[in-house]
Write a protein that holds these residues in place. Sequence first.
Motif, PDB file in Angstrom:
ATOM      1  N   SER A  93       0.888  -1.140  -0.064  1.00 53.95           N
ATOM      2  CA  SER A  93      -0.074  -0.149  -0.046  1.00 53.95           C
ATOM      3  C   SER A  93       0.923   1.349  -0.225  1.00 53.95           C
ATOM      4  O   SER A  93       1.957   1.176   0.407  1.00 53.95           O
ATOM      5  N   TYR A 106      -6.026   5.263  -3.010  1.00 49.18           N
ATOM      6  CA  TYR A 106      -6.044   3.795  -2.780  1.00 49.18           C
ATOM      7  C   TYR A 106      -7.286   3.249  -1.969  1.00 49.18           C
ATOM      8  O   TYR A 106      -7.690   2.371  -2.398  1.00 49.18           O
ATOM      9  N   ASN A 146      -0.806   0.297  -6.732  1.00 44.41           N
ATOM     10  CA  ASN A 146      -0.159   0.973  -5.835  1.00 44.41           C
ATOM     11  C   ASN A 146       1.108   1.750  -6.278  1.00 44.41           C
ATOM     12  O   ASN A 146       1.576   2.904  -6.081  1.00 44.41           O
TER      13      ASN A 146
END
Lengths: 416, 324
Positions: free
Chosen positions: B266, B276, B308
């Motif tokens: 992430s 995200y 990501n």
Amino acid sequence: MIHGVFSIRTAPLLQHATITDLPDRPVTIEPAGTLVYHLERGAHSDKIPTADGGGVKIGQRLFLDSPDKGYCLAAQAGRITARSNLTGTFGQQLVEISISTTEDLQEYDEEFSDACRDPSLEKASLFFRGLPGRPDFLPLTDPRQQIERLVILGVDDDVQGCSNGYLVKHHINSVLAGITLLKKITGLSESWLFVPDYLEPLLPTSSSAVRTVKAGYPEANREVIRKRICRELNIPVADDRCAFFSAEAACALSAVCSEDTRIPGKILTFVDKCGKQSLVSTPVGTPVREILQYFGETLHEGDRLVIGGPMKGTAVFSVDFPVSSTTNAIMVQDRRDIVETEDVACVNCGACVRVCPVDIQVNMLIRVLEVGEYEEAASRYNLFSCIDCGLCSYVCEARIAVFQHIRIAKTALDYA
Amino acid sequence: MNSKTENKCKLHVSHAPFWHNGSSVANKHYHILIASLPAVIPGIIFYGRAAVGVVTLSIASAIIWELLFSVTARQKITIGNGNSALAGMLLAMMLPATTPWWLVVCGTFFAVVIGREIFGGLGANPFNPVVLALTILTVSWGNLFDFNRALLDYHFTAASIYPLTMSKAFGSAAVAPLSLWELLLGNMPGGIGSTCGLGLLVGGIYLMIRGFIRWEISVSFIAGIVLAAAVFHIIDPLRYAGPGFHLVTGYALIGAFFLATEDASSPVNFLPMILYGLLGGILTVLIRNTGIHTNGVPYAILLINLVNPLLDQIKVPHKLRQPL
Ligand code: SF4
Ligand code: SF4
């Protein structure tokens, strides 16, 4: 600058040491017969500094090829007895010279005395740079920089140092005298004085603009202060035109330019293995060994001796290293207290990004630094806006030596 | 103490800074494990011995897989950092209590070896290893993930059919009688540790406040679900259930707090994190409402893991000048 989640944690995690915790007077440590200086060596230099049979006088400049690269000032008179070559932390070639100080010979260097009697900008730059606090006049002699304001830092930029705080608290008059002298030498009229916020009530109302600095690290960082000034003046940061001097440098200037031309001792904080702090005054050039001896601190295999503070200092391999003109702290760490860095990959936890005071994407930066892509680090990830605070390493969950990678990259690019 | 004897002892020479705040990867993983307990314990209480078996087998086999890998690959043994234990725990939380043992062992193999180690280990995995493993399991042995059939032996007071299947098949009217509060308490069929929304919420809030997960991701993931579900619900309230329903069912909350927030897969910067999370939430609802899968979270998370690296390219303006 360290903020918590949702900014709930309002108090910073890392605070500067405060002078109020320390005794009112530093202990004075006189070196027992030897002073040590580290001089930077040019590529092919093999010279021993000074001409006349190895004798040096108080205030004499010690350098190898030319004083342009930097020089030290002999704090006491004596005779050069030994020299040896060393390599500095980032590969600088250094020469270590020892001076055995003999009592009967204590006289001042003429050029130095002359500079003290009648300090001009040129002489100050040529003769005062080795004083405690390292007053640096070079930016002022460089016509391209067009310096307009003096900034006096009464704060220390690493967490354990208290030298400038001590001088602001107990010797504010000589700090102010030093500022007046600096204005005279440089011909500038604008000066700013930054002091720790808890010391502000102690200050006499004076002509220079006084600003306070909070105790959270890295509020006292020079670049953070530069930014504050620019924001206050509403000018772009590239246009700051500031010359920085530490309060200690101002004090030293006012001391040498007074009647008795005495070179004051370097003020530093000694931190022992238990974390107890003591204030020390000692001539620049005193080997660290003598300070350890004074406090009865013994080093064992695997302990760490740090010259400078915990965030930005340098760990050294020998107790013969000297106190330099900018050593604000000396720290001893027991081997059991050392948190080892680890050679692992970044886990992308983001702690460094949250903590970085200049919003560098440290998680991306470390990826390019680890593979040696320094150019890309500089062009894409703002390597050069890093202000060298070391917080990214301090918080790194994987315990990567992020800060060291950054410093190596900067050094490599500087040499390139 | 003279200089000769001093010089004999070797000092520890390293680089600044010489202090560390004490955080470590292991510490974080153990805290996340602790934070998962409020959700796991209700599951164990409800499903009893079977759930204990799945959870313990999952954790143990994950650790053993990592150990085996480290030994064969001649790497430093790092099972102590708790990462495999955490992967095992999270996987078990999403499995039904009736999962056969071999499926659990396969699952942890996919998570630890395929999902993480072959990409280079901790920090190098492009996808959340647990989600990857779960997806492989559902694709390969989907029949065992039919929560309704799998859990026929248990008696639920609120919903006795997997609510997402119900809403998918019969529209939102079918799930209207289910009280959100009962669902939040976990009174429905589902994974061992992913049904008790209240427990997940407690754990998640703890992790956010302590800074072990990045709150921006969790909050925006939830916001994404709420937004998208609200839009669908407004367009056709009869076919599509409301945001509250989507939040408390399936893997939505475990996804928001424990899966989407996995570090390596992430982003870390503010705007990328928000994008995200939002994207993950929106995709979840899109997959649930328009796709063929009932539970959108795993696919949504794999998809946002995929974007990501792109998100982390978004430039962040720096605060200070570059030196002259
Ligand atoms: S050392 Fe540089 S990169 Fe690291 S936190 Fe400080 S300013 Fe940011
Ligand atoms: S703190 Fe360390 S492990 Fe975490 S993102 Fe930064 S460099 Fe990576």
